[in-house]
Structures are given as structure tokens and as C-alpha cells.
Design a protein around this motif. Structure first.
Motif, PDB file in Angstrom:
ATOM      1  N   ASP A 124     -17.362   5.973  -7.013  1.00  0.00           N
ATOM      2  CA  ASP A 124     -16.042   5.363  -6.811  1.00  0.00           C
ATOM      3  C   ASP A 124     -14.979   6.388  -6.444  1.00  0.00           C
ATOM      4  OD1 ASP A 124     -16.724   2.684  -7.267  1.00  0.00           O
ATOM      5  OD2 ASP A 124     -16.640   2.957  -9.434  1.00  0.00           O
ATOM      6  N   GLU A 125     -14.977   7.519  -7.144  1.00  0.00           N
ATOM      7  CA  GLU A 125     -13.899   8.488  -6.944  1.00  0.00           C
ATOM      8  C   GLU A 125     -13.921   9.082  -5.537  1.00  0.00           C
ATOM      9  OE1 GLU A 125     -13.600  11.417  -9.958  1.00  0.00           O
ATOM     10  OE2 GLU A 125     -13.339   9.973 -11.589  1.00  0.00           O
ATOM     11  N   LEU A 126     -15.111   9.396  -5.015  1.00  0.00           N
ATOM     12  CA  LEU A 126     -15.189   9.932  -3.659  1.00  0.00           C
ATOM     13  C   LEU A 126     -14.817   8.880  -2.626  1.00  0.00           C
ATOM     14  CD1 LEU A 126     -18.321  12.280  -3.531  1.00  0.00           C
ATOM     15  CD2 LEU A 126     -15.913  12.895  -3.307  1.00  0.00           C
ATOM     16  N   LEU A 127     -15.250   7.645  -2.848  1.00  0.00           N
ATOM     17  CA  LEU A 127     -14.881   6.564  -1.937  1.00  0.00           C
ATOM     18  C   LEU A 127     -13.373   6.354  -1.924  1.00  0.00           C
ATOM     19  CD1 LEU A 127     -17.710   3.970  -2.649  1.00  0.00           C
ATOM     20  CD2 LEU A 127     -17.229   5.055  -0.449  1.00  0.00           C
ATOM     21  N   GLU A 128     -12.776   6.369  -3.116  1.00  0.00           N
ATOM     22  CA  GLU A 128     -11.324   6.223  -3.206  1.00  0.00           C
ATOM     23  C   GLU A 128     -10.630   7.370  -2.481  1.00  0.00           C
ATOM     24  OE1 GLU A 128     -10.672   3.782  -7.418  1.00  0.00           O
ATOM     25  OE2 GLU A 128     -10.227   5.915  -7.300  1.00  0.00           O
ATOM     26  N   CYS A 129     -11.132   8.570  -2.672  1.00  0.00           N
ATOM     27  CA  CYS A 129     -10.519   9.747  -2.059  1.00  0.00           C
ATOM     28  C   CYS A 129     -10.596   9.690  -0.538  1.00  0.00           C
ATOM     29  CB  CYS A 129     -11.191  11.015  -2.576  1.00  0.00           C
ATOM     30  SG  CYS A 129     -10.281  12.527  -2.202  1.00  0.00           S
ATOM     31  N   LEU A 130     -11.734   9.269  -0.001  1.00  0.00           N
ATOM     32  CA  LEU A 130     -11.897   9.159   1.443  1.00  0.00           C
ATOM     33  C   LEU A 130     -10.928   8.133   2.031  1.00  0.00           C
ATOM     34  CD1 LEU A 130     -15.793   9.255   1.657  1.00  0.00           C
ATOM     35  CD2 LEU A 130     -14.240  10.980   2.620  1.00  0.00           C
ATOM     36  N   SER A 131     -10.790   6.991   1.361  1.00  0.00           N
ATOM     37  CA  SER A 131      -9.870   5.961   1.841  1.00  0.00           C
ATOM     38  C   SER A 131      -8.420   6.411   1.692  1.00  0.00           C
ATOM     39  CB  SER A 131     -10.090   4.648   1.074  1.00  0.00           C
ATOM     40  OG  SER A 131     -11.346   4.090   1.386  1.00  0.00           O
ATOM     41  N   TRP A 132      -8.110   7.044   0.557  1.00  0.00           N
ATOM     42  CA  TRP A 132      -6.759   7.546   0.319  1.00  0.00           C
ATOM     43  C   TRP A 132      -6.361   8.567   1.383  1.00  0.00           C
ATOM     44  CZ3 TRP A 132      -2.000   7.636  -1.286  1.00  0.00           C
ATOM     45  CH2 TRP A 132      -1.320   8.852  -1.432  1.00  0.00           C
ATOM     46  N   ARG A 133      -7.261   9.491   1.677  1.00  0.00           N
ATOM     47  CA  ARG A 133      -6.931  10.550   2.624  1.00  0.00           C
ATOM     48  C   ARG A 133      -6.709   9.989   4.038  1.00  0.00           C
ATOM     49  NH1 ARG A 133      -8.804  15.654   1.548  1.00  0.00           N
ATOM     50  NH2 ARG A 133      -8.256  16.056   3.721  1.00  0.00           N
ATOM     51  N   ARG A 134      -7.498   9.000   4.418  1.00  0.00           N
ATOM     52  CA  ARG A 134      -7.291   8.392   5.737  1.00  0.00           C
ATOM     53  C   ARG A 134      -5.980   7.605   5.776  1.00  0.00           C
ATOM     54  NH1 ARG A 134     -13.112   5.616   6.407  1.00  0.00           N
ATOM     55  NH2 ARG A 134     -12.870   5.627   4.138  1.00  0.00           N
ATOM     56  N   GLY A 135      -5.736   6.842   4.715  1.00  0.00           N
ATOM     57  CA  GLY A 135      -4.501   6.064   4.654  1.00  0.00           C
ATOM     58  C   GLY A 135      -3.271   6.944   4.590  1.00  0.00           C
ATOM     59  N   ALA A 136      -3.326   8.002   3.775  1.00  0.00           N
ATOM     60  CA  ALA A 136      -2.181   8.906   3.627  1.00  0.00           C
ATOM     61  C   ALA A 136      -1.915   9.676   4.918  1.00  0.00           C
ATOM     62  CB  ALA A 136      -2.424   9.873   2.473  1.00  0.00           C
ATOM     63  N   LEU A 137      -2.987  10.058   5.630  1.00  0.00           N
ATOM     64  CA  LEU A 137      -2.818  10.755   6.906  1.00  0.00           C
ATOM     65  C   LEU A 137      -2.088   9.853   7.905  1.00  0.00           C
ATOM     66  CD1 LEU A 137      -3.340  12.988   8.984  1.00  0.00           C
ATOM     67  CD2 LEU A 137      -5.638  12.015   9.332  1.00  0.00           C
ATOM     68  N   LEU A 138      -2.509   8.608   7.996  1.00  0.00           N
ATOM     69  CA  LEU A 138      -1.861   7.683   8.927  1.00  0.00           C
ATOM     70  C   LEU A 138      -0.435   7.361   8.479  1.00  0.00           C
ATOM     71  CD1 LEU A 138      -4.859   5.335   9.775  1.00  0.00           C
ATOM     72  CD2 LEU A 138      -3.639   6.862  11.346  1.00  0.00           C
ATOM     73  N   TYR A 139      -0.204   7.338   7.162  1.00  0.00           N
ATOM     74  CA  TYR A 139       1.157   7.147   6.659  1.00  0.00           C
ATOM     75  C   TYR A 139       2.057   8.281   7.140  1.00  0.00           C
ATOM     76  CZ  TYR A 139       5.080   7.409   3.403  1.00  0.00           C
ATOM     77  OH  TYR A 139       6.344   7.515   2.861  1.00  0.00           O
ATOM     78  N   MET A 140       1.606   9.511   6.975  1.00  0.00           N
ATOM     79  CA  MET A 140       2.418  10.672   7.377  1.00  0.00           C
ATOM     80  C   MET A 140       2.633  10.702   8.892  1.00  0.00           C
ATOM     81  SD  MET A 140       1.070  13.708   4.809  1.00  0.00           S
ATOM     82  CE  MET A 140      -0.674  13.468   5.168  1.00  0.00           C
ATOM     83  N   TYR A 141       1.582  10.351   9.632  1.00  0.00           N
ATOM     84  CA  TYR A 141       1.693  10.333  11.096  1.00  0.00           C
ATOM     85  C   TYR A 141       2.683   9.257  11.541  1.00  0.00           C
ATOM     86  CZ  TYR A 141       0.182  10.322  16.000  1.00  0.00           C
ATOM     87  OH  TYR A 141       0.144  10.396  17.376  1.00  0.00           O
ATOM     88  N   CYS A 142       2.555   8.066  10.974  1.00  0.00           N
ATOM     89  CA  CYS A 142       3.462   6.969  11.333  1.00  0.00           C
ATOM     90  C   CYS A 142       4.900   7.288  10.931  1.00  0.00           C
ATOM     91  CB  CYS A 142       3.011   5.663  10.665  1.00  0.00           C
ATOM     92  SG  CYS A 142       1.491   4.979  11.361  1.00  0.00           S
ATOM     93  N   HIS A 143       5.069   7.957   9.803  1.00  0.00           N
ATOM     94  CA  HIS A 143       6.412   8.358   9.365  1.00  0.00           C
ATOM     95  C   HIS A 143       7.055   9.255  10.419  1.00  0.00           C
ATOM     96  CE1 HIS A 143       9.383  10.894   7.171  1.00  0.00           C
ATOM     97  NE2 HIS A 143       9.649   9.736   6.574  1.00  0.00           N
ATOM     98  N   SER A 144       6.264  10.148  10.986  1.00  0.00           N
ATOM     99  CA  SER A 144       6.773  11.025  12.037  1.00  0.00           C
ATOM    100  C   SER A 144       7.088  10.231  13.301  1.00  0.00           C
ATOM    101  CB  SER A 144       5.734  12.113  12.346  1.00  0.00           C
ATOM    102  OG  SER A 144       6.166  12.955  13.390  1.00  0.00           O
ATOM    103  N   LEU A 145       6.229   9.281  13.641  1.00  0.00           N
ATOM    104  CA  LEU A 145       6.425   8.489  14.857  1.00  0.00           C
ATOM    105  C   LEU A 145       7.659   7.589  14.776  1.00  0.00           C
ATOM    106  CD1 LEU A 145       2.743   7.408  15.646  1.00  0.00           C
ATOM    107  CD2 LEU A 145       4.069   9.230  16.737  1.00  0.00           C
ATOM    108  N   THR A 146       7.960   7.079  13.586  1.00  0.00           N
ATOM    109  CA  THR A 146       9.103   6.171  13.452  1.00  0.00           C
ATOM    110  C   THR A 146      10.435   6.885  13.680  1.00  0.00           C
ATOM    111  OG1 THR A 146       9.182   6.524  11.034  1.00  0.00           O
ATOM    112  CG2 THR A 146       7.928   4.615  11.840  1.00  0.00           C
TER     113      THR A 146
END
Length: 293
Positions: A124-146
Motif C-alpha cells: 500500500d505505501e509504495l502504491l500510495e507514494c507512486l500515485s502521490w508523486r505523480r499527482g503532486a508533480l502535476l499539481y506543481m506543473y499546473c500551478h506554474s502554468l496557471t
């Protein structure tokens, strides 16, 4: 099962070699030793050693864990560089490349159908981490784009794609583990902790994922012409109330309002003494309310 396990071992070894070569390129370009790249390289060297001893006896779960840890470290180094540079104009390809790296462990498990649930192999923890890292990366990228008005006027549909993907990864992260069922057979000394676990909130990262996904819903409603894309789907079990999720078209306002109300409730309830900031969440909820009217 043995054949599937052998297939995973071979594929993990191949992916490990590719990742090691990529790390070598990153190290040479950086011109200095980096803690995360050194740790990633060490994990891949250990993986290579285990694969070389006896593939038939190699444990697929152990090898996949080593590979995943290496990928998490390697991509973290690259993500930090992107953030430090505030995502240069040509960052989209690099972001996609990092998402691909972070998706490989899950894809590998799915392709081989080794276990009924991915968590049986990855945990569970690795799966959560993989999803978190992808989601957080796109969050940071979108924050820059906005913050790029000219880009938004030309490519709001592309922003929508990034937002839908990012929100999906974050909600996926929130739904890997089932909330703790509170009953007479389970006792907690800390009532507030019990409430958090019953809500499916197991760490600070879970709270951040809630806030990030709510904020991304806000950007979607504010910057994208069509707030409800009919041909894009997202897992919307935002409450973490069950182990299963269903797919339906993403409604930025509905999903964002649901998860931010939960965020505010938790922060002003069980976590009141922790002083989590709810100002931005409340402002976004107010924006959603006005849009619904």
C-alpha cells in the motif's frame, strides 16, 4: 504464477538497466554527486546483483520494491530541478517522462496479472507514494502554468488534461487503503486519531493530497472553458470510505467541493490543535458556491 514471476524478474532487470543508464546521464550533467541519485544507483546495483544470482529464485516483490525505490529517488532529483527552475517553457516532455517512470511499477504488475490486488506485490505505501508523486508533480506543473496568461489562452484544453490526470492520481492515492472501522473490537487511546483513521486519513500527505486535488478542481473550473469534460474519466471515491472506486466524468466543482468540505471538517475537528490552514480551502469553497448559483 512461476512463469509470471520469471517474466517480472526479467522485465525489472531490463528496466533497472535503463534507469541506471539514465542516472549516469543525470550525474554527468549535474557535475556533482547527489544524495538521491547515489541512493537510486545503489538500489539498482543491488537489484542487478540479485537478478544475476539466480533468476528462478529471485523474489519478484523484493526486486520490484528495489526498482520502485530507485525510481522514486531518481525522479525526485529531476522534479526538484524543475521546481527550482519554475518549470521552463519546454517542460511538458520532461513531466511526461517522469510520469512514465513513476507508472512503470504499476504497469508491470498489471501486465503480468500476478496478484488479485497490486498491493499484494507492491504494498500500500509504495502504491500510495507512486500515485502521490505523480499527482503532486502535476499539481506543481499546473500551478506554474496557471500563472502564464498567454499560455492559458492558447492551451486551456491541455491544462484540463493535466488537471484531470493529476486529480485522478491524488484521489487514487487516497483510496488505496480502507478507513479503519471503529467498533467494540478496536480501541484507541486517542479519540482524534481514531476519527482520522475512520476517515481514511493516515498521514499529513493524505491531507495535502486532499488540498491539492481541491485546488486543482478550482483551477479547472476557473481556467478551462468546459468544467465537465464528458470524454475524460477519474476515480471519484474522494471520501476514502470504501476499497472500491467507480469511474464517472469529472465534475471539477462537485469533486472539489466534496473533498475540500472534508478537508475543512478534519482540520477544524480532530486536527484543530495542529493549526492546519483552511483559509484557501474556504475561499475555494465559496468560489464553487457562487459558480453553482
Amino acid at each position: 504464477m512461476a512463469a509470471a514471476g520469471s517474466s517480472v524478474v526479467r522485465r525489472v532487470e531490463e528496466l533497472g538497466d535503463l534507469a541506471q543508464a539514465h542516472i549516469q546521464q543525470l550525474s554527468e550533467a549535474a557535475g556533482e554527486d547527489d544524495h538521491f541519485l547515489i541512493r537510486a544507483s545503489a538500489a539498482l546495483e543491488k537489484l542487478k546483483l540479485l537478478c544475476g544470482e539466480d533468476k528462478k529464485c529471485a523474489n519478484p516483490s523484493n526486486l520490484l520494491e528495489l526498482y520502485t525505490q530507485a525510481i522514486l529517488d531518481m525522479t525526485y532529483f529531476e522534479e526538484n530541478k524543475l521546481v527550482d527552475e519554475d518549470f521552463p517553457e519546454d517542460s511538458s516532455q520532461k513531466v511526461k517522462e517522469l510520469i512514465t517512470f513513476l507508472s512503470e511499477p504499476e504497469i508491470l504488475v498489471k501486465e503480468n496479472n500476478m496478484y488479485p490486488k497490486h498491493c499484494d506485490l507492491l504494498g500500500d505505501e509504495l502504491l500510495e507514494c507512486l500515485s502521490w508523486r505523480r499527482g503532486a508533480l502535476l499539481y506543481m506543473y499546473c500551478h506554474s502554468l496557471t500563472k502564464r496568461r498567454e499560455w492559458l489562452t492558447r492551451k486551456s484544453s491541455l491544462l484540463k488534461e493535466y488537471l484531470v490526470d493529476g486529480i485522478s492520481y491524488l484521489l487514487q492515492m487516497l483510496n488505496y487503503r480502507c478507513p479503519t472501522q471503529l467498533d467494540e473490537g478496536v480501541s484507541f487511546q486517542d479519540v482524534d486519531t481514531a476519527k482520522l483513521l475512520s476517515e481514511g486519513i493516515f498521514s499529513d500527505i493524505h491531507l495535502l493530497a486532499m488540498m491539492y486535488s481541491g485546488e486543482m478542481c478550482y483551477w479547472g473550473l476557473k481556467h478551462c472553458a468546459d468544467p465537465q469534460p464528458g470524454n475524460q474519466e477519474v476515480e471519484t471515491g474522494v471520501s476514502g470510505a470504501s476499497c472500491t472506486t467507480h469511474k464517472e466524468p469529472l465534475d471539477f466543482r462537485e469533486v472539489g467541493e466534496k473533498i475540500l468540505k472534508k478537508y475543512v471538517s478534519v482540520c477544524e475537528g480532530p486536527l484543530k490543535e495542529q493549526e492546519w490552514n483552511t483559509t484557501n480551502a474556504k475561499q475555494i469553497l465559496n468560489f464553487f458556491q457562487h459558480r453553482s448559483n
